[in-house]
Structure formats: structure tokens, C-alpha cells
Design an enzyme around this catalytic site. Sequence first.
Site, PDB file in Angstrom:
ATOM      1  N   ASP A  59       0.757  -1.525   0.268  1.00  0.00           N
ATOM      2  CA  ASP A  59      -0.373   0.411  -0.341  1.00  0.00           C
ATOM      3  C   ASP A  59       0.928   1.531   0.232  1.00  0.00           C
ATOM      4  O   ASP A  59       1.696   1.495   1.224  1.00  0.00           O
ATOM      5  CB  ASP A  59      -0.829  -0.349   1.061  1.00  0.00           C
ATOM      6  N   TYR A 148      -7.296  15.564  -9.529  1.00  0.00           N
ATOM      7  CA  TYR A 148      -6.703  14.704 -10.210  1.00  0.00           C
ATOM      8  C   TYR A 148      -5.563  15.914 -11.336  1.00  0.00           C
ATOM      9  O   TYR A 148      -4.479  15.588 -10.912  1.00  0.00           O
ATOM     10  CB  TYR A 148      -7.588  13.931 -11.421  1.00  0.00           C
ATOM     11  N   LYS A 152      -1.723  15.648 -10.588  1.00  0.00           N
ATOM     12  CA  LYS A 152      -0.989  15.444 -11.549  1.00  0.00           C
ATOM     13  C   LYS A 152       0.255  16.584 -12.136  1.00  0.00           C
ATOM     14  O   LYS A 152       1.342  16.144 -12.206  1.00  0.00           O
ATOM     15  CB  LYS A 152      -1.899  14.545 -12.800  1.00  0.00           C
ATOM     16  N   PRO A 184      -9.350  -0.881 -16.388  1.00  0.00           N
ATOM     17  CA  PRO A 184      -9.923  -1.402 -15.516  1.00  0.00           C
ATOM     18  C   PRO A 184     -10.743  -0.120 -14.708  1.00  0.00           C
ATOM     19  O   PRO A 184     -12.092   0.223 -14.511  1.00  0.00           O
ATOM     20  CB  PRO A 184      -9.302  -2.383 -14.842  1.00  0.00           C
ATOM     21  N   SER A 185     -10.044   0.564 -14.615  1.00  0.00           N
ATOM     22  CA  SER A 185     -10.933   2.241 -13.625  1.00  0.00           C
ATOM     23  C   SER A 185     -11.775   2.722 -14.933  1.00  0.00           C
ATOM     24  O   SER A 185     -12.180   3.385 -14.456  1.00  0.00           O
ATOM     25  CB  SER A 185      -9.596   2.075 -13.182  1.00  0.00           C
ATOM     26  N   ARG A 189     -14.906   4.396 -14.243  1.00  0.00           N
ATOM     27  CA  ARG A 189     -15.435   5.955 -15.302  1.00  0.00           C
ATOM     28  C   ARG A 189     -16.326   5.953 -15.789  1.00  0.00           C
ATOM     29  O   ARG A 189     -17.585   6.491 -15.577  1.00  0.00           O
ATOM     30  CB  ARG A 189     -14.282   6.102 -14.931  1.00  0.00           C
TER      31      ARG A 189
HETATM   32  P1  NAD Z   1      -5.963   1.401 -12.773  1.00  0.00           P
HETATM   33  O1  NAD Z   1      -6.643   2.418 -12.526  1.00  0.00           O
HETATM   34  O2  NAD Z   1      -7.027   0.554 -13.801  1.00  0.00           O
HETATM   35  O3  NAD Z   1      -5.336   0.684 -11.393  1.00  0.00           O
HETATM   36  C1  NAD Z   1      -5.503   1.200 -11.061  1.00  0.00           C
HETATM   37  C2  NAD Z   1      -3.898  -0.054  -9.807  1.00  0.00           C
HETATM   38  O4  NAD Z   1      -3.730   0.687  -8.040  1.00  0.00           O
HETATM   39  C3  NAD Z   1      -4.954  -0.614  -9.120  1.00  0.00           C
HETATM   40  O5  NAD Z   1      -4.116  -2.172  -9.046  1.00  0.00           O
HETATM   41  C4  NAD Z   1      -5.643  -0.494  -7.761  1.00  0.00           C
HETATM   42  O6  NAD Z   1      -5.485  -1.496  -7.019  1.00  0.00           O
HETATM   43  C5  NAD Z   1      -3.880   0.044  -8.013  1.00  0.00           C
HETATM   44  N1  NAD Z   1      -3.660   0.656  -6.389  1.00  0.00           N
HETATM   45  C6  NAD Z   1      -5.133   1.577  -5.502  1.00  0.00           C
HETATM   46  N2  NAD Z   1      -4.512   2.531  -3.996  1.00  0.00           N
HETATM   47  C7  NAD Z   1      -3.613   1.720  -4.424  1.00  0.00           C
HETATM   48  C8  NAD Z   1      -2.622   2.041  -3.064  1.00  0.00           C
HETATM   49  N3  NAD Z   1      -2.710   2.565  -2.513  1.00  0.00           N
HETATM   50  N4  NAD Z   1      -1.512   1.025  -2.700  1.00  0.00           N
HETATM   51  C9  NAD Z   1      -1.023   0.726  -3.679  1.00  0.00           C
HETATM   52  N5  NAD Z   1      -1.666   0.083  -5.538  1.00  0.00           N
HETATM   53  C10 NAD Z   1      -2.832   1.192  -5.231  1.00  0.00           C
HETATM   54  O7  NAD Z   1      -4.707   1.512 -13.746  1.00  0.00           O
HETATM   55  P2  NAD Z   1      -4.771   2.771 -14.769  1.00  0.00           P
HETATM   56  O8  NAD Z   1      -5.846   3.102 -15.410  1.00  0.00           O
HETATM   57  O9  NAD Z   1      -3.501   2.275 -15.808  1.00  0.00           O
HETATM   58  O10 NAD Z   1      -4.099   3.295 -14.265  1.00  0.00           O
HETATM   59  C11 NAD Z   1      -2.583   3.477 -13.951  1.00  0.00           C
HETATM   60  C12 NAD Z   1      -1.367   4.907 -13.415  1.00  0.00           C
HETATM   61  O11 NAD Z   1      -1.936   5.662 -15.135  1.00  0.00           O
HETATM   62  C13 NAD Z   1      -2.402   5.938 -11.866  1.00  0.00           C
HETATM   63  O12 NAD Z   1      -1.354   6.917 -11.834  1.00  0.00           O
HETATM   64  C14 NAD Z   1      -3.583   7.113 -13.659  1.00  0.00           C
HETATM   65  O13 NAD Z   1      -3.822   8.348 -12.959  1.00  0.00           O
HETATM   66  C15 NAD Z   1      -2.361   6.892 -14.673  1.00  0.00           C
HETATM   67  N6  NAD Z   1      -3.239   7.527 -15.414  1.00  0.00           N
HETATM   68  C16 NAD Z   1      -4.149   6.665 -16.183  1.00  0.00           C
HETATM   69  C17 NAD Z   1      -4.753   7.242 -17.550  1.00  0.00           C
HETATM   70  C18 NAD Z   1      -6.026   6.557 -17.752  1.00  0.00           C
HETATM   71  O14 NAD Z   1      -6.654   6.706 -18.742  1.00  0.00           O
HETATM   72  N7  NAD Z   1      -6.233   4.831 -17.647  1.00  0.00           N
HETATM   73  C19 NAD Z   1      -4.142   8.404 -18.418  1.00  0.00           C
HETATM   74  C20 NAD Z   1      -3.452   9.224 -17.558  1.00  0.00           C
HETATM   75  C21 NAD Z   1      -2.796   8.742 -16.348  1.00  0.00           C
END
Ligand code: NAD
Length: 244
Positions: A59, A148, A152, A184-185, A189
Site C-alpha cells: 500500500d 486529479y 498530476k 479497469p478504472s 469511470r
Molecule cells: P487502474 O486505475 O485501473 O489501476 C490502478 C491500480 O492501482 C490498481 O491495481 C489498484 O489496486 C492500485 N492501487 C490503488 N490504490 C493503491 C495503493 N494505495 N497502493 C498500491 N496500489 C494501489 O490503472 P490505470 O488506469 O492504468 O492507471 C495507472 C496510472 O496511470 C494512474 O496513476 C493513473 O492516474 C495514470 N493515468 C491513467 C490514464 C488512463 O486513462 N487510464 C490516463 C492518464 C494517467
Amino acid sequence: MTSGLQGKTAFITAAGQGIGKATALTFAEAGATVIATDINEDALAQLSSEASIRTLKLDVLDDKAVAAAFAEIGAVDVLFNCAGFVHPGSVLEMQDGDLDFAFDLNVKSMVRTIRAALPGMIDRGEGCIINMASVASSMKGVPNRFAYSVTKAAVIGLTKSVAADYVAKGIRCNAICPGTVESPSLQDRMRAQGDYETVRNAFKERQPMGRIGRPDEIAGLALYLAGATYTTGQAYAIDGGWTI
Ligand code: NAD
């Protein structure tokens, strides 16, 4: 620039799904020994059959757990800070506590891992830190993403600060700024906003390339940065043309 990560150790947060998982697999394929961490052990279990990936429940909100993980693992060559969470809403709409939580997970988590990983990198005279930001930051104003985007943007600031402080010690620190990426997230959304197909089309249309990015495309940039020995302190957009 090195073509692979043979002999290197890479530590990744939020590696259970989405971009973090794709990067764990990409780094392992490139020859790295990967420490894939996430708070979700079930998600990590899908990576545990990979010979060069060690999974670890972590975590990133927990100072002591982060310090203990690095104390046990020792020095790493690459740290990819991928953990982050999207709160919806404008400055008037966000809920009490959203901004504090967003700072804790999106920014302070990176401070924790960087403080734990940097001494080992400095001892070796080299190291690479990659921080997950977003185009929704200081790069671009995106509606309904107040907490967010604030956090960021802070990731880009912390990236440049670490890069400036440690460039002469052989440390590189860069940020990745994706547009919309399948994960997945993102699915959660889209479902939360009502008519799934309409919402998905709106997400697609934000990118002039007319599609949502794939996690492996972002992992490819992370791999490039892991070996890109003449760049530091930069924020790399990877967004299907959203910020053209
Ligand atoms: P996601 O959001 O689907 O998965 C996030 C992961 O983070 C999950 O496996 C979850 O268990 C883990 N997590 C949550 N809280 C945690 C904690 N306290 N400690 C450890 N792990 C924890 O994955 P994603 O959408 O690929 O996003 C990953 C990163 O990329 C994030 O920082 C997100 O802001 C960034 N991002 C994503 C997008 C997008 O469109 N998906 C765009 C820009 C930036």
C-alpha cells in the site's frame, strides 16, 4: 541507450492492472527482474507465474510499508511510480477529503518511494525514476478533473525537482503524461457516467487519433525512458494527439 533491461531490477507500484501491469510484463520481457507491487493481491496473482516477476503486496499510502519493502529488496535500477486515482468533479463539486486523498495517493506515494529508493541509486551512481502524471495536469485543463489535475501537475513539479537535485549523481527522473488509456478504472469511470457507448465515444473523440490508447503503448514509453540515458526532468505526453 541500452536496448534491454538485462541485469536490471525494476520496482513498479500499482502493477496489478492497467498500465502498471503492462509495464511489469514489458520490463520482464526486456530482461529485467521486476518487483511488481500493488495493494490488490488478487490482481497481482496473475503476474506471479512470470519467472522474472516477483509480486509484493504494498500500500503506497503506508510510509512504513514502503520503507520496509525497499529495506528488504535493496537497491533498484528503475523505479516506476504508477499508482494514482481519478476523482471526478470541478473545484466546487469535489467532495471533502478528495484533494487530501489525491495528494496522498498521487503525489506523496511517489515521495515515499523516491525517498526509499534514491539512496541505493546514489550509492551505485545511477538510477532511473519514472513518475506517472497525465496530460490532465499543467499540460492541459480537462473538465471535471480538479483534484486529479492539481495532483498530476504536482507530479510534474516533483519530477523536475528530483531531476535537478540529482542529475549530477547519475539519477534520471522523468514523467509520463498519457491521454485516455484502456484500463479497469477507465471502464469503471465510463460505466459510472451513464450510457456506456455514448460516454466511450466521447472519450475516444478527445484524441485526434480517434481511439483510446492501449496500456502496452504506455509501457513502451516507460521502457524507452528506462534506457534513455540522455534525458531527465521531462514530461512526455503520450495522448493520441490530444495536446497537439
Ligand atoms: P487502474 O486505475 O485501473 O489501476 C490502478 C491500480 O492501482 C490498481 O491495481 C489498484 O489496486 C492500485 N492501487 C490503488 N490504490 C493503491 C495503493 N494505495 N497502493 C498500491 N496500489 C494501489 O490503472 P490505470 O488506469 O492504468 O492507471 C495507472 C496510472 O496511470 C494512474 O496513476 C493513473 O492516474 C495514470 N493515468 C491513467 C490514464 C488512463 O486513462 N487510464 C490516463 C492518464 C494517467
